[in-house]
Design an enzyme around this catalytic site. Sequence first.
Site, mmCIF file in Angstrom:
data_model
loop_
_atom_site.group_PDB
_atom_site.id
_atom_site.type_symbol
_atom_site.label_atom_id
_atom_site.label_comp_id
_atom_site.label_asym_id
_atom_site.label_seq_id
_atom_site.Cartn_x
_atom_site.Cartn_y
_atom_site.Cartn_z
ATOM 1 N N GLY A 21 42.646 77.198 72.178
ATOM 2 C CA GLY A 21 41.364 77.602 71.618
ATOM 3 C C GLY A 21 40.659 76.542 70.795
ATOM 4 C CE1 TYR A 22 43.571 75.264 66.678
ATOM 5 C CE2 TYR A 22 44.737 73.226 67.073
ATOM 6 C CZ TYR A 22 44.632 74.430 66.417
ATOM 7 O OH TYR A 22 45.579 74.793 65.491
ATOM 8 C CB THR A 23 36.918 71.797 70.237
ATOM 9 O OG1 THR A 23 38.073 71.142 70.784
ATOM 10 C CG2 THR A 23 36.742 71.386 68.798
ATOM 11 C CE LYS A 24 32.344 76.999 71.782
ATOM 12 N NZ LYS A 24 30.892 76.927 72.063
ATOM 13 N N GLY A 25 38.944 74.511 74.120
ATOM 14 C CA GLY A 25 39.764 73.848 75.120
ATOM 15 C C GLY A 25 39.532 72.350 75.209
#
Length: 343
Positions: free
Chosen positions: A59-63
């Site tokens: 989930g970090y920066t939307k992948g």
Amino acid sequence: MPLDHYLTLGRSGLRVSPLCLGTMTFGEDWGWGSTVQESEAILDRYLDRGGNFIDTANGYTKGHSEVIIGDYLARTPGRRDRIVLATKFSSNLFLGDPNAGGASRKNIMASCDESLRRLKPDYIDLYWMHFWDPHTPIDETMRALDDLVRAGKVRYIGASDTPAWKVAQGNVLADLHGWTPFVGLQIEYSLIERTVEGELVPMARELGLGITPWSPLRGGVLSGKYTRANAATASPDRGDRVKSYLTERNLTIIDELLRVAAAHHVSPASVALSWLQAKPGVTSTIIGARRLDQLDQNLAALDVRLTAEDMAALDKVSEDRKSTRLNSSHGYISYAVFCLKKK
């Protein structure tokens, strides 16, 4: 202690650096963070210094964080097997799909394959459950994770931001069934946030889980840039959330942090990280950096040697009375685990 003074993570044989490189800031998809070029420079510096532990999440920066790391490793393939690559599942990247998040077998299997595609390696060294999913039985989660280990897609597993009793339940079930147990515990822990010392830290020490604290500087509040003198006029990059941390208690902690830092001629951030790394049960503290100079400042903590008096002074000013009372329950945790094993 140098960055290549590797420590075993909990009761596993996995050796990791005392400071782990957190990559939540890799990518600008959230409106702030590091560019691709800055992220790669941070990776270069960390690895060149001897670091081997990189932490990210689906989930970090939307992948995008995973993609940046994957592209970087693809260009330097010799480095892949020399690092401990950790990522997480639980976050839902496909809103509207109820099965695209959480800790169900369906999501765990799909999330692992998606992370492998973004990261580009054949396997994940450490796969974290990012947070507890109260809607999924823990035995379903543990069995699915064990299947990933047996399939060779994952080497070790860990739990992040999950209640102590649930982590203990998961590991007792793993022990009873011969499944892969959690070897690491990722929790928010800092001079400001010490409530974890009540249940989570004693549980981790009892069960042999290596603790990897996140947000050790509480969003930069313990970095030294905020003081009692400028707290009222501060305009943090992350806005009101950080400003809410500038309470009277926390400013008192910062006062003491500044005093100890001045005595050692180092930055407050270095002292805050050194204090945390010296706490019982802590294996590798997760540091985040959006710029190269921030990384260097964090790595300087490895050269700080706090005295017993320094530790006592910082402990006293940051003491959380609730967690101090809860620490008396350490023996009850041990007894509860014993009883579960006997069933």
